[in-house]
Design an enzyme around this catalytic site. Sequence first.
Site, mmCIF file in Angstrom:
data_model
loop_
_atom_site.group_PDB
_atom_site.id
_atom_site.type_symbol
_atom_site.label_atom_id
_atom_site.label_comp_id
_atom_site.label_asym_id
_atom_site.label_seq_id
_atom_site.Cartn_x
_atom_site.Cartn_y
_atom_site.Cartn_z
ATOM 1 N N LYS A 115 0.839 -1.214 0.000
ATOM 2 C CA LYS A 115 0.000 0.000 0.000
ATOM 3 C C LYS A 115 0.869 1.257 0.000
ATOM 4 O O LYS A 115 0.453 2.286 -0.531
ATOM 5 C CB LYS A 115 -0.943 0.008 1.212
ATOM 6 N N LYS A 197 -3.799 -10.676 -7.182
ATOM 7 C CA LYS A 197 -5.126 -10.999 -6.630
ATOM 8 C C LYS A 197 -6.174 -10.014 -7.151
ATOM 9 O O LYS A 197 -5.840 -8.866 -7.492
ATOM 10 C CB LYS A 197 -5.092 -11.031 -5.098
ATOM 11 N N LYS A 200 -10.297 -4.851 -4.772
ATOM 12 C CA LYS A 200 -11.263 -3.746 -4.855
ATOM 13 C C LYS A 200 -10.640 -2.499 -5.431
ATOM 14 O O LYS A 200 -11.273 -1.733 -6.126
ATOM 15 C CB LYS A 200 -11.680 -3.343 -3.434
HETATM 16 P P1 ATP Z 1 -8.214 -3.432 -1.152
HETATM 17 O O1 ATP Z 1 -8.081 -3.551 -2.641
HETATM 18 O O2 ATP Z 1 -8.894 -2.172 -0.702
HETATM 19 O O3 ATP Z 1 -6.966 -3.752 -0.418
HETATM 20 P P2 ATP Z 1 -9.346 -6.050 -0.958
HETATM 21 O O4 ATP Z 1 -10.171 -6.341 -2.150
HETATM 22 O O5 ATP Z 1 -8.011 -6.678 -0.873
HETATM 23 O O6 ATP Z 1 -9.267 -4.502 -0.720
HETATM 24 P P3 ATP Z 1 -10.099 -6.424 1.820
HETATM 25 O O7 ATP Z 1 -11.127 -5.539 2.415
HETATM 26 O O8 ATP Z 1 -8.673 -6.151 2.126
HETATM 27 O O9 ATP Z 1 -10.259 -6.476 0.248
HETATM 28 O O10 ATP Z 1 -10.427 -7.938 2.178
HETATM 29 C C1 ATP Z 1 -11.646 -8.426 2.643
HETATM 30 C C2 ATP Z 1 -11.613 -9.940 2.739
HETATM 31 O O11 ATP Z 1 -11.603 -10.487 1.426
HETATM 32 C C3 ATP Z 1 -10.377 -10.508 3.427
HETATM 33 O O12 ATP Z 1 -10.735 -11.640 4.221
HETATM 34 C C4 ATP Z 1 -9.491 -10.934 2.304
HETATM 35 O O13 ATP Z 1 -8.641 -11.984 2.671
HETATM 36 C C5 ATP Z 1 -10.509 -11.384 1.272
HETATM 37 N N1 ATP Z 1 -10.007 -11.206 -0.078
HETATM 38 C C6 ATP Z 1 -9.636 -10.051 -0.649
HETATM 39 N N2 ATP Z 1 -9.268 -10.247 -1.923
HETATM 40 C C7 ATP Z 1 -9.398 -11.571 -2.169
HETATM 41 C C8 ATP Z 1 -9.159 -12.401 -3.303
HETATM 42 N N3 ATP Z 1 -8.738 -11.904 -4.452
HETATM 43 N N4 ATP Z 1 -9.421 -13.720 -3.198
HETATM 44 C C9 ATP Z 1 -9.880 -14.233 -2.039
HETATM 45 N N5 ATP Z 1 -10.116 -13.521 -0.928
HETATM 46 C C10 ATP Z 1 -9.884 -12.197 -0.976
#
Ligand code: ATP
Length: 334
Positions: A115, A197, A200
């Site tokens: 980040k 991955k 969001k």
């Molecule tokens: P950001 O892009 O803002 O970092 P993010 O999409 O990584 O957000 P988080 O809010 O950090 O999402 O994660 C919420 C939950 O979703 C966590 O338990 C995380 O492990 C899970 N998660 C996030 N991205 C993935 C993915 N690509 N596959 C599986 N699980 C995920």
Amino acid sequence: MDNVKKTVFSGVQPTGRITLGNYLGAIRNWSPLQDEYNCLYCVVDLHSLTVTQIPAELRKNTLDLVALYIACGINPDKSALFIQSHVHEHAELCWILDTIAYIGELNRMTQFKDKSRKHADNINMGLMNYPVLMASDILLYQTDLVPIGKDQTQHLELARDLAGRFNARYSPTFVVPEGLTFKAGGSIKSLQDPTAKMSKSDPNENAVITLFDDNDAIRRKFRRAVTDCGSEVRFGEDKAAISNLLTIYSLCSGESVADAEKRFDGVGYGVFKDSVADAVISVIEPIQQQQKRLSADKSYLEGVLKQGAEQAERIARKTLDKVYRKVGLVGRIR
Ligand code: ATP
Ligand code: LTN
């Protein structure tokens, strides 16, 4: 809450649109735990402030996520569903844990480094402190199990270390939590880059399916998804993109990857991608409809959040009082 049952805690940040990755890797796995465990499911809005937010959007995203939790099967009569900032004990425990967390260990966190690279103009203290606040979320409720995607295992390890360190320094206080990751879905990949991955915050819209996309957008994004060399629909290390699509298909249709490989034998990528889109739509569409209905019912959501915060606060208060006493703070007479 039932004293015999073990406790489960998890949360998602209300930053932007929830993705298919968040759903398959995390939220989807929450509702089946509700009967066996005391569950607390939290919208972690304070965590979101570690990257720049537009206040009105954060407010909307937070309430949308509450409705989405319910649409994904969280039953507010079984689980405590609440907003992190409604229970001020989270921020207070964070301060105490900060005094036993080392800058070196926080500086080494993969997500912090990641980040910091992405938000080079805003490497704030909150970003570094993020995992300590997450540890506070978990430890406040004497949590036994934390369902998370694979990307959060390093943060969970820190929560375990901080619990152990506090217990060793002041006497046993916190339950040392275990992570609960799920075999399939733990890491759903970007549709445009199967080595990254699905996230969001990815600026490339085509890389991410969100739970708010309409059916046309979902079909279009799968059609545009990158593929691998060759034309067979097969799971394997040399087939990162197709393996990701097979995982998504399997989780959404309920069919095993092996059966799906047989079904799509010889059909080519185009037909396969349309079937993946259909399977995803069949899962997302009913959730969307329910989410919309709930979002419109503000007084219902307010009631759920009030009840959730009260339930959570009772447990949080008890833990925080104990922590304050153990570290030597003088208790307030009420
Ligand atoms: P950001 O892009 O803002 O970092 P993010 O999409 O990584 O957000 P988080 O809010 O950090 O999402 O994660 C919420 C939950 O979703 C966590 O338990 C995380 O492990 C899970 N998660 C996030 N991205 C993935 C993915 N690509 N596959 C599986 N699980 C995920
Ligand atoms: N960092 C988590 C969100 C989160 C969380 C938690 C998950 C904050 N506090 C406590 C489980 C338990 C993430 O998914 N990015």
